[in-house]
Enzyme design. Structure first.
Site, PDB file in Angstrom:
ATOM      1  N   PHE A  11      11.827  -2.380   3.348  1.00 21.05           N
ATOM      2  CA  PHE A  11      12.221  -1.399   2.617  1.00 21.05           C
ATOM      3  C   PHE A  11      11.233  -0.585   1.564  1.00 21.05           C
ATOM      4  O   PHE A  11      10.620  -0.509   0.675  1.00 21.05           O
ATOM      5  CB  PHE A  11      13.548  -1.575   1.238  1.00 21.05           C
ATOM      6  CG  PHE A  11      14.381  -0.897   1.381  1.00 21.05           C
ATOM      7  CD1 PHE A  11      15.056   0.256   1.645  1.00 21.05           C
ATOM      8  CD2 PHE A  11      14.152  -0.946  -0.222  1.00 21.05           C
ATOM      9  CE1 PHE A  11      15.869   1.673   0.961  1.00 21.05           C
ATOM     10  CE2 PHE A  11      15.307  -0.025  -1.093  1.00 21.05           C
ATOM     11  CZ  PHE A  11      16.212   0.933  -0.116  1.00 21.05           C
ATOM     12  N   LYS A 133       4.286   2.819  15.299  1.00 16.62           N
ATOM     13  CA  LYS A 133       3.326   2.651  16.285  1.00 16.62           C
ATOM     14  C   LYS A 133       2.974   1.919  17.527  1.00 16.62           C
ATOM     15  O   LYS A 133       2.867   1.987  18.069  1.00 16.62           O
ATOM     16  CB  LYS A 133       1.416   3.266  15.442  1.00 16.62           C
ATOM     17  CG  LYS A 133       1.524   4.725  15.839  1.00 16.62           C
ATOM     18  CD  LYS A 133      -0.223   5.096  14.773  1.00 16.62           C
ATOM     19  CE  LYS A 133      -0.844   4.415  14.039  1.00 16.62           C
ATOM     20  NZ  LYS A 133      -0.081   3.879  12.650  1.00 16.62           N
ATOM     21  N   GLU A 157      10.763   8.035  18.426  1.00 22.08           N
ATOM     22  CA  GLU A 157      10.403   9.632  17.236  1.00 22.08           C
ATOM     23  C   GLU A 157       8.937   9.754  16.187  1.00 22.08           C
ATOM     24  O   GLU A 157       8.155  10.425  16.092  1.00 22.08           O
ATOM     25  CB  GLU A 157      11.189  10.394  17.008  1.00 22.08           C
ATOM     26  CG  GLU A 157      11.308  12.228  16.289  1.00 22.08           C
ATOM     27  CD  GLU A 157      10.546  12.299  17.829  1.00 22.08           C
ATOM     28  OE1 GLU A 157      11.130  13.286  18.803  1.00 22.08           O
ATOM     29  OE2 GLU A 157       9.492  12.870  17.586  1.00 22.08           O
ATOM     30  N   GLU A 217      -7.061   4.786   3.003  1.00 24.17           N
ATOM     31  CA  GLU A 217      -6.932   3.644   2.577  1.00 24.17           C
ATOM     32  C   GLU A 217      -7.788   2.874   2.470  1.00 24.17           C
ATOM     33  O   GLU A 217      -9.072   3.576   2.421  1.00 24.17           O
ATOM     34  CB  GLU A 217      -5.778   2.622   3.585  1.00 24.17           C
ATOM     35  CG  GLU A 217      -4.572   2.755   3.876  1.00 24.17           C
ATOM     36  CD  GLU A 217      -4.353   1.934   5.578  1.00 24.17           C
ATOM     37  OE1 GLU A 217      -4.244   0.593   5.312  1.00 24.17           O
ATOM     38  OE2 GLU A 217      -3.694   2.931   6.081  1.00 24.17           O
ATOM     39  N   LYS A 232      -1.313   6.686  18.679  1.00 21.30           N
ATOM     40  CA  LYS A 232      -0.324   7.614  19.353  1.00 21.30           C
ATOM     41  C   LYS A 232      -0.885   8.259  20.260  1.00 21.30           C
ATOM     42  O   LYS A 232      -0.110   8.618  21.904  1.00 21.30           O
ATOM     43  CB  LYS A 232      -0.942   9.291  18.111  1.00 21.30           C
ATOM     44  CG  LYS A 232       0.354   8.485  17.272  1.00 21.30           C
ATOM     45  CD  LYS A 232      -0.560   9.072  15.838  1.00 21.30           C
ATOM     46  CE  LYS A 232       0.082   8.365  14.293  1.00 21.30           C
ATOM     47  NZ  LYS A 232      -0.489   8.657  13.065  1.00 21.30           N
TER      48      LYS A 232
END
Lengths: 346, 346
Positions: A11, A133, A157, A217, A232
């Site tokens: 969450f 991913k 997706e 980051e 990806k």
């Protein structure tokens, strides 16, 4: 009206984005799609676990998390809610969720623990959606086979370009058009840095600016060395061309070597540097790379600026078809989950 | 394997493109989608009618039309084929087609005769696909209601941006994202002319070049005065926002007044003129226009050059999502029919 009960593993930003979307749009979705989407369970290693078989009010979840940074004690205000102390596997086993939404943490080395959570969810015969991913890049073939064996769907997706529907465009709408190649700007952080460099910054300052804005980051390696984009690319190879690649089979180069001189020289030639992920069908197989490329201004990917992502599909029947949209963001990635759920029940 | 028998009304460019796609890809579609797509019947007011309940070989159809410009006499070579002398309504009534593919001629004033053919097909309980703007712009609500009453589907993907799946992107994949506005480069001819003008031509020479290349017709009014784009705006208003507009409710301006000075002045300011069709939700309704606009180079539609089309969706959850692809062409428009058929049987 079909009730669709969601169990969230994790969450953080995306889970909260999903809750915000449902707080604002659950009624619209019920009206438009005949689907009553309800979060019934959440577990988060840091924020606690909460369950109500009839559904949790998304606005109450968001209020609690905004106030306290966690969900601990939320049951005190509402006798219908319990805090069962569940971990991810408990949630899969004991909640009445129809769809498990896996939004936990992971990496591109093992895909864990996300991959194990997804596996457990699919084995339990529940539809499963992830925006991570790692498990998709490293374990898609195995997990998709598991979904089929269990008669459920596995939605991914959000693993590429967040809620911008690049995967579904390629896998469904262009499925008969003979897709031969995909080239994409698949990492917003590096595209933001390159755009800043075009405006005159050097690499170090542009990176610092990206970090200041939260795009990069503290350790930017995953973005600037092209690992994120390579993940990806591996996903695109699998989903569009059915080929399983290891991460080290992607010919990967980052943007750290690009100098202001390189940028200026491209600009002078009417070109732009972009970090391009490519998957291409070639005789006998597939070629995959992530590599800074100088594109002419007229190329459909050259005009994609800032943190925006894009994918350009080269097809036999339509020539080039390009989709441009966000590649990150809590609402944009939360919407990827909505897209997968709508597709599961369409 | 599901057999899907197609009856074609019209065998011009798009019909021949569809035949070419099936000649090259029917086996691939059977393997990938489990659909055995066969053309069983064709009627064309100028080229004749032909029928074989078991399917016509697309390559033979193309060979005949390339050699003779029509289909008359094709039955002589093959005892399985007949030339029944059918018009469009005969084909709907007497063929065994599962899907009627309406590719005849029409206009934006009445939508006829295409609209009547579609109506007859839907009333006969057959799925119907069209790539014609006229019947969709002028009669969609009525025809879609008829499709629902008869338990069949009405596919219209090709009526906007040919096979570039702009309608399905907006209606399905972005359906839950809160689409508020669509802006598009919806007419390739005018975009080609504007691109030529940026390269230094005046309007008259650019139009002549467009005519020489077959992008513009002898009477270019429909394109250059924005009627074609306005028809597509009406379709977008209906399909994305459920609002029925008349053609004269679109605030329409063409490109004929643009001078080389206008173009140069935009270029000097880092901007580009584009003929933009817009549909926007506003309080209490919808605003629709077709109008030349100066876009900053950074706008996702500014980089779309030549005869290419594009649609930019402004959404609540994803911000801007842009799709760029072909807006015409025999294979590209033929593929729109394939997309609709795949969606019908998905």
């Amino acid at each position: 009206m079909k009730q669709v009960r969601l169990g969230l593993i994790g969450f953080g930003n995306v889970g909260q984005g999903l809750a915000q979307i449902l707080a604002e749009r659950a009624e619209e979705y019920a009206r438009k799609f005949g689907l009553d989407l309800r979060i019934v369970a959440i577990t988060d290693a840091l924020k606690g676990s909460v369950y109500n078989a009839d559904g949790l009010a998304p606005s109450a979840l968001l209020e609690k998390i905004t106030r306290d940074g966690n969900l601990v004690g939320i049951a005190q205000d509402d006798p219908g809610i319990c805090e069962p102390g569940w971990d991810a596997l408990d949630l899969v086993t004991h909640s009445n969720a129809d769809v498990i939404v896996e939004l936990s943490y992971t990496d591109l080395k093992t895909g864990e623990p996300a991959a194990s959570y997804i596996e457990a969810a699919l084995r339990s015969g529940k539809h499963t959606v992830t925006t991570n991913k790692g498990p998709v890049a490293l374990h898609y073939a195995r997990l998709q086979a598991l979904a089929e064996q269990n008669g459920v769907k596995f939605g991914v997706e959000g693993s590429v370009m967040s809620g911008t529907p690049a995967l579904r465009l390629g896998m469904e709408l262009l499925a008969g058009a003979g897709v031969r190649k995909v080239q994409g700007i698949l990492n917003g952080t590096t595209n933001f840095i390159l755009t800043q460099m075009e405006l005159g910054m050097d690499y170090t300052s542009a990176l610092a600016e990206a970090q200041r804005l939260g795009y990069a980051e503290a350790d930017p390696t995953g973005d600037v060395e092209g690992f994120d984009a390579a993940g990806k690319v591996v996903i695109l190879a699998r989903l569009l061309f059915g080929k399983t690649l290891r991460m080290d089979q992607v010919d990967r180069h980052g943007i750290t070597q690009l100098t202001p001189l390189d940028i200026a020289s491209a600009t002078a030639a009417g070109e732009r540097w972009k970090l391009i992920g490519t998957v291409e069908c070639i005789t006998g197989g597939i070629r995959a790379s992530v590599c800074p490329q100088r594109l002419p201004i007229s190329h459909p990917l050259a005009g994609v600026s800032g943190a925006t992502n894009a994918a350009c599909f080269t097809t036999d029947l339509l020539g080039e078809v390009t989709l441009i949209g966000p590649g990150a963001g809590r609402l944009a990635t939360g919407y990827a989950v909505i897209e997968d759920i709508l597709a599961i029940y369409r």
